[in-house]
Design an enzyme around this catalytic site. Structure first.
Site, PDB file in Angstrom:
ATOM      1  N   GLU A  93       0.754  -1.207  -0.136  1.00  0.00           N
ATOM      2  CA  GLU A  93       0.163  -0.049   0.132  1.00  0.00           C
ATOM      3  C   GLU A  93       0.738   1.157   0.014  1.00  0.00           C
ATOM      4  O   GLU A  93       2.100   1.255   0.505  1.00  0.00           O
ATOM      5  CB  GLU A  93      -1.257  -0.061   0.902  1.00  0.00           C
ATOM      6  CG  GLU A  93      -0.512  -0.100   2.473  1.00  0.00           C
ATOM      7  CD  GLU A  93      -1.844  -0.227   3.647  1.00  0.00           C
ATOM      8  OE1 GLU A  93      -2.120  -1.389   3.785  1.00  0.00           O
ATOM      9  OE2 GLU A  93      -1.898   0.618   4.124  1.00  0.00           O
ATOM     10  N   CYS A 106       3.423   8.272   0.130  1.00  0.00           N
ATOM     11  CA  CYS A 106       4.075   7.495   1.466  1.00  0.00           C
ATOM     12  C   CYS A 106       4.276   5.995   0.680  1.00  0.00           C
ATOM     13  O   CYS A 106       3.531   5.401   0.754  1.00  0.00           O
ATOM     14  CB  CYS A 106       3.414   7.703   2.568  1.00  0.00           C
ATOM     15  SG  CYS A 106       3.606   6.405   3.886  1.00  0.00           S
ATOM     16  N   CYS A 113       6.554  -6.711   7.480  1.00  0.00           N
ATOM     17  CA  CYS A 113       7.929  -6.356   8.244  1.00  0.00           C
ATOM     18  C   CYS A 113       8.367  -7.203   9.406  1.00  0.00           C
ATOM     19  O   CYS A 113       7.337  -7.907   9.769  1.00  0.00           O
ATOM     20  CB  CYS A 113       7.374  -5.096   8.859  1.00  0.00           C
ATOM     21  SG  CYS A 113       8.725  -3.997   9.880  1.00  0.00           S
ATOM     22  N   CYS A 117       6.954  -3.929  15.946  1.00  0.00           N
ATOM     23  CA  CYS A 117       6.490  -2.930  16.798  1.00  0.00           C
ATOM     24  C   CYS A 117       4.948  -2.995  17.219  1.00  0.00           C
ATOM     25  O   CYS A 117       4.149  -3.187  16.061  1.00  0.00           O
ATOM     26  CB  CYS A 117       6.759  -1.488  16.204  1.00  0.00           C
ATOM     27  SG  CYS A 117       8.190  -1.343  15.747  1.00  0.00           S
ATOM     28  N   CYS A 120       1.885  -1.335  15.571  1.00  0.00           N
ATOM     29  CA  CYS A 120       1.793  -0.859  14.094  1.00  0.00           C
ATOM     30  C   CYS A 120       1.293  -2.160  13.493  1.00  0.00           C
ATOM     31  O   CYS A 120       1.354  -3.346  13.507  1.00  0.00           O
ATOM     32  CB  CYS A 120       3.471  -0.672  13.643  1.00  0.00           C
ATOM     33  SG  CYS A 120       3.381  -0.646  11.947  1.00  0.00           S
ATOM     34  N   GLY A 160       7.110  -1.692   6.197  1.00  0.00           N
ATOM     35  CA  GLY A 160       8.456  -2.327   6.423  1.00  0.00           C
ATOM     36  C   GLY A 160       9.485  -1.421   6.867  1.00  0.00           C
ATOM     37  O   GLY A 160       9.036  -0.171   7.129  1.00  0.00           O
ATOM     38  N   SER A 215      11.949   6.722  14.611  1.00  0.00           N
ATOM     39  CA  SER A 215      10.774   6.224  15.446  1.00  0.00           C
ATOM     40  C   SER A 215      11.364   5.841  16.740  1.00  0.00           C
ATOM     41  O   SER A 215      11.806   4.843  16.878  1.00  0.00           O
ATOM     42  CB  SER A 215      10.023   5.112  14.799  1.00  0.00           C
ATOM     43  OG  SER A 215       9.775   5.562  13.602  1.00  0.00           O
ATOM     44  N   CYS A 334      -0.519   3.549   7.972  1.00  0.00           N
ATOM     45  CA  CYS A 334       0.272   2.251   7.261  1.00  0.00           C
ATOM     46  C   CYS A 334       0.013   0.938   7.704  1.00  0.00           C
ATOM     47  O   CYS A 334      -0.424   0.765   8.743  1.00  0.00           O
ATOM     48  CB  CYS A 334       1.735   2.563   7.365  1.00  0.00           C
ATOM     49  SG  CYS A 334       2.341   2.635   9.013  1.00  0.00           S
TER      50      CYS A 334
HETATM   51  N1  SAH Z   1       9.833   0.872   9.723  1.00  0.00           N
HETATM   52  C1  SAH Z   1      10.164   2.226   9.644  1.00  0.00           C
HETATM   53  C2  SAH Z   1       9.107   2.914   8.753  1.00  0.00           C
HETATM   54  C3  SAH Z   1       7.555   2.474   8.677  1.00  0.00           C
HETATM   55  S1  SAH Z   1       6.633   3.090  10.014  1.00  0.00           S
HETATM   56  C4  SAH Z   1      10.026   2.994  11.121  1.00  0.00           C
HETATM   57  O1  SAH Z   1       9.581   2.361  12.200  1.00  0.00           O
HETATM   58  O2  SAH Z   1      10.191   4.056  11.306  1.00  0.00           O
HETATM   59  C5  SAH Z   1       6.189   4.848   9.695  1.00  0.00           C
HETATM   60  C6  SAH Z   1       5.827   5.483  11.025  1.00  0.00           C
HETATM   61  O3  SAH Z   1       4.463   5.227  11.720  1.00  0.00           O
HETATM   62  C7  SAH Z   1       6.961   4.921  12.138  1.00  0.00           C
HETATM   63  O4  SAH Z   1       7.183   6.152  12.893  1.00  0.00           O
HETATM   64  C8  SAH Z   1       6.006   4.365  12.930  1.00  0.00           C
HETATM   65  O5  SAH Z   1       6.452   3.943  14.302  1.00  0.00           O
HETATM   66  C9  SAH Z   1       4.755   4.929  12.926  1.00  0.00           C
HETATM   67  N2  SAH Z   1       3.416   3.898  13.278  1.00  0.00           N
HETATM   68  C10 SAH Z   1       3.249   2.655  13.275  1.00  0.00           C
HETATM   69  N3  SAH Z   1       2.165   2.490  13.686  1.00  0.00           N
HETATM   70  C11 SAH Z   1       1.516   3.554  14.199  1.00  0.00           C
HETATM   71  C12 SAH Z   1       0.399   3.897  14.748  1.00  0.00           C
HETATM   72  N4  SAH Z   1      -0.580   2.873  15.004  1.00  0.00           N
HETATM   73  N5  SAH Z   1      -0.157   5.103  15.330  1.00  0.00           N
HETATM   74  C13 SAH Z   1       1.283   6.177  14.974  1.00  0.00           C
HETATM   75  N6  SAH Z   1       2.229   5.836  14.359  1.00  0.00           N
HETATM   76  C14 SAH Z   1       2.343   4.678  14.010  1.00  0.00           C
END
Ligand code: SAH
Length: 345
Positions: A93, A106, A113, A117, A120, A160, A215, A334
Protein backbone atom coordinates in the site's frame (compact mmCIF):
# COMPACT_ATOMS: atom_id res chain seq x y z
CA UNK A 1 16.59 -18.09 -15.02
CA UNK A 2 14.05 -15.38 -14.17
CA UNK A 3 13.45 -12.36 -16.32
CA UNK A 4 15.69 -9.31 -15.99
CA UNK A 5 14.40 -6.65 -13.59
CA UNK A 6 15.19 -3.90 -16.06
CA UNK A 7 13.71 -0.95 -14.12
CA UNK A 8 16.05 -1.64 -11.19
CA UNK A 9 19.15 -1.08 -13.35
CA UNK A 10 20.89 2.27 -13.29
CA UNK A 11 21.80 3.97 -16.55
CA UNK A 12 25.32 2.51 -16.69
CA UNK A 13 24.07 -1.03 -16.13
CA UNK A 14 21.29 -0.64 -18.67
CA UNK A 15 23.75 0.69 -21.22
CA UNK A 16 26.01 -2.34 -20.63
CA UNK A 17 23.11 -4.75 -21.07
CA UNK A 18 22.03 -3.19 -24.37
CA UNK A 19 25.46 -2.52 -25.88
CA UNK A 20 26.54 -6.09 -25.01
CA UNK A 21 23.73 -7.19 -27.30
CA UNK A 22 25.22 -5.06 -30.06
CA UNK A 23 22.74 -2.19 -29.76
CA UNK A 24 23.89 1.42 -30.09
CA UNK A 25 24.18 3.52 -26.93
CA UNK A 26 21.31 5.83 -27.87
CA UNK A 27 18.92 2.89 -27.40
CA UNK A 28 19.85 2.88 -23.73
CA UNK A 29 19.00 6.59 -23.54
CA UNK A 30 15.61 5.88 -25.09
CA UNK A 31 14.79 2.83 -22.98
CA UNK A 32 15.90 4.54 -19.76
CA UNK A 33 13.65 7.53 -20.53
CA UNK A 34 10.66 5.27 -21.12
CA UNK A 35 11.30 3.40 -17.89
CA UNK A 36 12.08 6.30 -15.60
CA UNK A 37 11.01 9.62 -17.05
CA UNK A 38 7.81 8.55 -18.78
CA UNK A 39 7.24 5.54 -16.51
CA UNK A 40 5.61 3.18 -18.97
CA UNK A 41 3.88 0.04 -17.75
CA UNK A 42 4.43 -1.97 -20.92
CA UNK A 43 7.21 -2.38 -23.48
CA UNK A 44 4.70 -1.82 -26.29
CA UNK A 45 4.49 1.83 -25.18
CA UNK A 46 8.16 2.38 -26.15
CA UNK A 47 7.11 3.63 -29.55
CA UNK A 48 10.45 4.95 -30.81
CA UNK A 49 12.04 1.48 -30.59
CA UNK A 50 11.92 -1.01 -33.45
CA UNK A 51 9.10 -3.49 -32.94
CA UNK A 52 11.53 -6.42 -32.80
CA UNK A 53 13.46 -4.82 -29.94
CA UNK A 54 10.27 -4.12 -28.00
CA UNK A 55 9.33 -7.78 -28.38
CA UNK A 56 12.74 -9.03 -27.28
CA UNK A 57 12.65 -6.77 -24.23
CA UNK A 58 9.17 -8.01 -23.36
CA UNK A 59 10.36 -11.61 -23.60
CA UNK A 60 13.51 -11.20 -21.56
CA UNK A 61 12.66 -8.48 -19.07
CA UNK A 62 9.96 -7.68 -16.55
CA UNK A 63 8.70 -4.31 -15.31
CA UNK A 64 7.32 -5.26 -11.90
CA UNK A 65 4.27 -3.03 -12.26
CA UNK A 66 1.89 -2.32 -9.44
CA UNK A 67 -1.75 -2.84 -10.40
CA UNK A 68 -4.41 -0.86 -8.58
CA UNK A 69 -6.52 -3.28 -6.53
CA UNK A 70 -8.30 -0.76 -4.31
CA UNK A 71 -8.32 3.04 -4.34
CA UNK A 72 -9.86 5.04 -1.53
CA UNK A 73 -10.23 8.81 -1.70
CA UNK A 74 -10.78 10.80 1.46
CA UNK A 75 -13.72 13.14 1.30
CA UNK A 76 -12.12 15.20 4.07
CA UNK A 77 -8.78 16.16 2.53
CA UNK A 78 -8.33 14.40 -0.87
CA UNK A 79 -5.83 11.91 0.56
CA UNK A 80 -5.72 8.86 -1.71
CA UNK A 81 -4.88 5.43 -0.50
CA UNK A 82 -3.91 2.66 -2.87
CA UNK A 83 -3.73 -1.05 -2.36
CA UNK A 84 -1.55 -2.30 -5.21
CA UNK A 85 -1.33 -5.87 -6.41
CA UNK A 86 2.14 -7.11 -7.27
CA UNK A 87 1.26 -10.52 -8.63
CA UNK A 88 1.67 -13.79 -6.69
CA UNK A 89 -1.28 -12.59 -4.59
CA UNK A 90 0.92 -10.03 -2.83
CA UNK A 91 -0.33 -6.57 -1.92
CA UNK A 92 1.40 -3.35 -1.04
CA UNK A 93 0.00 0.00 0.00
CA UNK A 94 0.85 3.62 -0.68
CA UNK A 95 -0.80 6.88 0.29
CA UNK A 96 -0.77 10.15 -1.63
CA UNK A 97 -1.30 13.33 0.37
CA UNK A 98 -1.92 16.79 -0.99
CA UNK A 99 -0.11 19.64 0.72
CA UNK A 100 0.26 23.30 -0.15
CA UNK A 101 3.71 22.60 -1.60
CA UNK A 102 2.65 19.64 -3.72
CA UNK A 103 1.91 15.94 -3.63
CA UNK A 104 3.70 13.61 -1.24
CA UNK A 105 3.62 9.85 -1.53
CA UNK A 106 4.16 7.51 1.37
CA UNK A 107 5.57 4.29 -0.02
CA UNK A 108 6.14 0.80 1.35
CA UNK A 109 9.61 -0.76 1.22
CA UNK A 110 8.83 -4.36 2.16
CA UNK A 111 5.92 -6.77 2.04
CA UNK A 112 5.15 -6.99 5.71
CA UNK A 113 7.79 -6.21 8.30
CA UNK A 114 10.12 -8.11 10.64
CA UNK A 115 10.36 -5.44 13.28
CA UNK A 116 7.18 -6.32 15.17
CA UNK A 117 6.39 -2.93 16.79
CA UNK A 118 3.28 -3.73 18.79
CA UNK A 119 1.26 -0.63 17.82
CA UNK A 120 1.86 -1.01 14.08
CA UNK A 121 -0.46 -2.74 11.63
CA UNK A 122 2.46 -3.56 9.31
CA UNK A 123 3.61 -6.26 11.69
CA UNK A 124 0.34 -8.14 11.31
CA UNK A 125 0.94 -11.18 9.11
CA UNK A 126 4.72 -11.00 9.52
CA UNK A 127 7.39 -10.47 6.90
CA UNK A 128 6.95 -11.73 3.32
CA UNK A 129 9.81 -10.24 1.32
CA UNK A 130 11.80 -7.14 0.38
CA UNK A 131 10.47 -4.86 -2.34
CA UNK A 132 12.68 -4.36 -5.38
CA UNK A 133 13.80 -0.88 -6.46
CA UNK A 134 11.54 -1.25 -9.51
CA UNK A 135 8.54 -2.06 -7.31
CA UNK A 136 9.10 1.00 -5.12
CA UNK A 137 9.39 3.11 -8.28
CA UNK A 138 6.21 1.57 -9.60
CA UNK A 139 4.28 2.64 -6.50
CA UNK A 140 5.08 6.23 -7.48
CA UNK A 141 4.69 5.84 -11.24
CA UNK A 142 1.34 4.08 -10.92
CA UNK A 143 -0.10 6.63 -8.48
CA UNK A 144 1.21 9.53 -10.53
CA UNK A 145 -0.25 8.19 -13.73
CA UNK A 146 -3.60 7.40 -12.10
CA UNK A 147 -3.90 10.84 -10.51
CA UNK A 148 -2.46 12.78 -13.45
CA UNK A 149 -0.29 14.90 -11.16
CA UNK A 150 3.43 15.19 -10.48
CA UNK A 151 4.49 13.76 -7.15
CA UNK A 152 7.28 15.92 -5.74
CA UNK A 153 7.91 14.50 -2.26
CA UNK A 154 8.44 10.98 -0.95
CA UNK A 155 8.31 9.54 2.53
CA UNK A 156 9.54 6.02 3.12
CA UNK A 157 7.10 5.47 5.92
CA UNK A 158 4.76 2.82 4.61
CA UNK A 159 4.96 -0.87 5.39
CA UNK A 160 8.43 -2.21 6.06
CA UNK A 161 11.74 -1.12 7.53
CA UNK A 162 13.73 0.69 4.82
CA UNK A 163 17.08 0.11 6.51
CA UNK A 164 16.36 -3.64 6.61
CA UNK A 165 16.14 -3.49 2.80
CA UNK A 166 19.18 -1.25 2.55
CA UNK A 167 20.65 -2.07 -0.87
CA UNK A 168 17.33 -1.97 -2.69
CA UNK A 169 16.33 1.26 -0.96
CA UNK A 170 19.64 2.88 -1.86
CA UNK A 171 19.26 1.88 -5.48
CA UNK A 172 15.67 3.17 -5.44
CA UNK A 173 16.94 6.52 -4.10
CA UNK A 174 19.58 6.69 -6.83
CA UNK A 175 16.97 6.04 -9.53
CA UNK A 176 14.19 8.25 -8.23
CA UNK A 177 16.49 11.27 -7.84
CA UNK A 178 18.12 10.81 -11.25
CA UNK A 179 17.77 13.86 -13.49
CA UNK A 180 17.07 11.52 -16.38
CA UNK A 181 14.26 9.88 -14.40
CA UNK A 182 11.61 11.11 -11.98
CA UNK A 183 14.15 13.70 -10.82
CA UNK A 184 12.77 14.07 -7.31
CA UNK A 185 15.09 16.10 -5.11
CA UNK A 186 16.81 14.25 -2.25
CA UNK A 187 15.75 17.24 -0.11
CA UNK A 188 12.17 16.17 -0.70
CA UNK A 189 12.68 12.62 0.56
CA UNK A 190 12.31 11.35 4.12
CA UNK A 191 13.36 7.93 5.26
CA UNK A 192 11.92 6.59 8.49
CA UNK A 193 13.60 3.90 10.56
CA UNK A 194 12.77 2.15 13.81
CA UNK A 195 16.51 2.29 14.56
CA UNK A 196 18.66 -0.24 12.69
CA UNK A 197 21.79 1.28 14.18
CA UNK A 198 24.60 -0.08 11.92
CA UNK A 199 22.69 1.13 8.88
CA UNK A 200 22.30 4.61 10.33
CA UNK A 201 26.11 4.81 10.38
CA UNK A 202 26.29 3.48 6.82
CA UNK A 203 23.69 5.97 5.65
CA UNK A 204 25.54 8.84 7.32
CA UNK A 205 28.63 8.03 5.21
CA UNK A 206 26.54 8.38 2.03
CA UNK A 207 25.74 12.03 2.88
CA UNK A 208 22.58 11.89 0.81
CA UNK A 209 20.81 15.06 1.89
CA UNK A 210 17.55 13.29 2.64
CA UNK A 211 15.73 13.67 5.95
CA UNK A 212 16.20 10.85 8.41
CA UNK A 213 13.21 10.18 10.65
CA UNK A 214 13.72 7.99 13.66
CA UNK A 215 10.80 6.26 15.33
CA UNK A 216 11.65 6.79 18.97
CA UNK A 217 8.24 6.63 20.68
CA UNK A 218 9.69 6.43 24.20
CA UNK A 219 12.18 8.26 26.40
CA UNK A 220 13.86 5.16 27.86
CA UNK A 221 14.54 1.46 27.38
CA UNK A 222 11.93 0.26 29.86
CA UNK A 223 9.09 1.85 27.89
CA UNK A 224 10.56 1.43 24.41
CA UNK A 225 11.27 -2.27 24.82
CA UNK A 226 7.63 -2.90 25.66
CA UNK A 227 6.44 -1.86 22.21
CA UNK A 228 9.54 -2.07 19.99
CA UNK A 229 11.47 -5.37 19.94
CA UNK A 230 14.28 -3.65 18.00
CA UNK A 231 15.14 -1.85 21.23
CA UNK A 232 16.38 -5.10 22.74
CA UNK A 233 19.07 -5.20 20.10
CA UNK A 234 19.96 -1.50 20.06
CA UNK A 235 19.12 0.47 23.19
CA UNK A 236 17.90 4.08 23.23
CA UNK A 237 21.40 5.31 24.10
CA UNK A 238 23.02 3.26 21.30
CA UNK A 239 20.43 4.64 18.89
CA UNK A 240 20.87 8.24 20.03
CA UNK A 241 24.64 7.92 19.69
CA UNK A 242 24.17 6.84 16.06
CA UNK A 243 21.78 9.76 15.56
CA UNK A 244 24.29 12.23 16.96
CA UNK A 245 26.91 10.82 14.63
CA UNK A 246 24.47 11.15 11.71
CA UNK A 247 23.78 14.81 12.42
CA UNK A 248 27.50 15.57 12.84
CA UNK A 249 28.51 13.93 9.58
CA UNK A 250 25.60 15.19 7.47
CA UNK A 251 24.73 18.47 9.24
CA UNK A 252 21.14 17.38 8.71
CA UNK A 253 18.51 17.63 11.41
CA UNK A 254 16.96 14.35 12.51
CA UNK A 255 13.23 14.12 12.94
CA UNK A 256 12.15 11.98 15.89
CA UNK A 257 8.73 10.40 15.64
CA UNK A 258 6.87 9.98 18.89
CA UNK A 259 3.47 8.23 18.80
CA UNK A 260 1.53 9.36 21.86
CA UNK A 261 -0.19 6.45 23.58
CA UNK A 262 -2.58 7.20 26.40
CA UNK A 263 -1.11 6.55 29.87
CA UNK A 264 1.85 4.71 28.38
CA UNK A 265 4.45 7.19 27.12
CA UNK A 266 2.67 10.53 27.48
CA UNK A 267 3.29 11.65 31.07
CA UNK A 268 5.05 14.88 32.10
CA UNK A 269 7.89 12.73 33.41
CA UNK A 270 8.27 11.11 29.97
CA UNK A 271 8.40 14.53 28.33
CA UNK A 272 11.07 15.74 30.75
CA UNK A 273 13.16 12.61 30.32
CA UNK A 274 12.89 12.86 26.54
CA UNK A 275 13.90 16.51 26.65
CA UNK A 276 16.94 15.79 28.77
CA UNK A 277 18.12 13.05 26.41
CA UNK A 278 17.65 15.07 23.23
CA UNK A 279 18.84 18.42 24.52
CA UNK A 280 21.53 19.94 22.33
CA UNK A 281 20.93 17.63 19.44
CA UNK A 282 20.23 18.86 15.90
CA UNK A 283 16.69 17.51 15.85
CA UNK A 284 13.00 18.04 15.69
CA UNK A 285 10.24 16.08 17.42
CA UNK A 286 7.10 15.03 15.65
CA UNK A 287 4.30 14.06 18.01
CA UNK A 288 1.67 11.78 16.52
CA UNK A 289 -1.51 10.81 18.33
CA UNK A 290 -1.26 7.02 18.02
CA UNK A 291 -3.57 5.61 15.40
CA UNK A 292 -5.89 3.06 16.82
CA UNK A 293 -5.49 -0.09 14.82
CA UNK A 294 -8.44 -2.44 15.09
CA UNK A 295 -6.26 -5.39 16.10
CA UNK A 296 -4.52 -3.47 18.92
CA UNK A 297 -5.90 -1.77 21.97
CA UNK A 298 -3.76 1.34 22.29
CA UNK A 299 -5.63 4.59 22.80
CA UNK A 300 -4.67 8.05 21.58
CA UNK A 301 -3.45 10.58 24.13
CA UNK A 302 -5.92 13.41 24.76
CA UNK A 303 -5.51 16.82 23.11
CA UNK A 304 -4.65 18.22 26.52
CA UNK A 305 -1.88 15.68 27.02
CA UNK A 306 -0.44 16.40 23.60
CA UNK A 307 -0.40 20.11 24.30
CA UNK A 308 1.19 19.69 27.71
CA UNK A 309 3.79 17.22 26.40
CA UNK A 310 4.84 19.48 23.57
CA UNK A 311 4.92 22.48 25.93
CA UNK A 312 7.42 20.71 28.19
CA UNK A 313 9.63 19.82 25.23
CA UNK A 314 9.51 23.39 23.95
CA UNK A 315 10.28 24.83 27.37
CA UNK A 316 13.41 22.71 27.22
CA UNK A 317 14.46 24.26 23.94
CA UNK A 318 13.31 21.55 21.55
CA UNK A 319 11.31 22.12 18.40
CA UNK A 320 8.08 20.18 18.19
CA UNK A 321 5.21 19.70 15.77
CA UNK A 322 2.04 17.73 16.20
CA UNK A 323 1.33 15.77 13.07
CA UNK A 324 -1.91 16.55 11.33
CA UNK A 325 -3.96 13.44 10.68
CA UNK A 326 -4.86 13.06 7.03
CA UNK A 327 -7.27 10.60 5.47
CA UNK A 328 -8.75 9.53 8.76
CA UNK A 329 -11.96 8.45 7.01
CA UNK A 330 -10.10 5.97 4.78
CA UNK A 331 -7.88 4.23 7.30
CA UNK A 332 -4.88 5.94 5.76
CA UNK A 333 -2.23 4.91 8.25
CA UNK A 334 0.29 2.35 7.25
CA UNK A 335 -0.50 -1.30 6.93
CA UNK A 336 -4.18 -1.18 7.75
CA UNK A 337 -5.60 -1.81 4.29
CA UNK A 338 -3.09 -4.52 3.50
CA UNK A 339 -3.75 -6.16 6.86
CA UNK A 340 -7.47 -6.23 6.24
CA UNK A 341 -6.95 -7.69 2.74
CA UNK A 342 -4.53 -10.31 4.06
CA UNK A 343 -6.96 -11.31 6.79
CA UNK A 344 -9.88 -11.62 4.39
CA UNK A 345 -7.88 -14.08 2.34
N1 SAH B 1 9.84 0.94 9.75
C1 SAH B 1 9.95 2.35 9.65
C2 SAH B 1 8.97 3.00 8.71
C3 SAH B 1 7.53 2.53 8.72
S1 SAH B 1 6.43 3.06 9.96
C4 SAH B 1 9.85 2.97 11.04
O1 SAH B 1 9.61 2.26 11.98
O2 SAH B 1 10.08 4.16 11.15
C5 SAH B 1 6.22 4.78 9.78
C6 SAH B 1 5.93 5.47 11.09
O3 SAH B 1 4.61 5.21 11.56
C7 SAH B 1 6.87 5.04 12.21
O4 SAH B 1 7.25 6.16 12.95
C8 SAH B 1 5.97 4.13 13.02
O5 SAH B 1 6.46 3.94 14.31
C9 SAH B 1 4.65 4.87 12.93
N2 SAH B 1 3.49 4.09 13.30
C10 SAH B 1 3.24 2.79 13.12
N3 SAH B 1 2.04 2.44 13.64
C11 SAH B 1 1.51 3.55 14.16
C12 SAH B 1 0.30 3.85 14.82
N4 SAH B 1 -0.61 2.89 15.07
N5 SAH B 1 0.10 5.11 15.20
C13 SAH B 1 1.01 6.08 14.96
N6 SAH B 1 2.17 5.87 14.33
C14 SAH B 1 2.43 4.61 13.95
Amino acid sequence: MGKLDIRSLNFTELTDVLTNRGLPKFRAVQVYAWLHEKGVSDFSEMTNLPKALRETLAEECTLHNCKIDTKLVSTLDETVKYLFELGEGEYVESVVMKYKYGYTICISTQLGCKMGCSFCASAIGGFRRHLLPSEMLSEILTAQRDLGVRISHIVLMGTGEPLDNYDNVLRFLELVTDEKGLNISMRHISLSTCGVVPRIYDLAEKRLGLTLSVSLHAPNDAIRSKTMPVNQKWSVETLLEACRYYTEVTSRRISFEYAMIDSFNDSDACARELASRLRGMLCHINLIPVNTVREKNYQKSSEDRLRRFSQILEQNGLTVTVRRTLGSDINASCGQLRASKTQRR
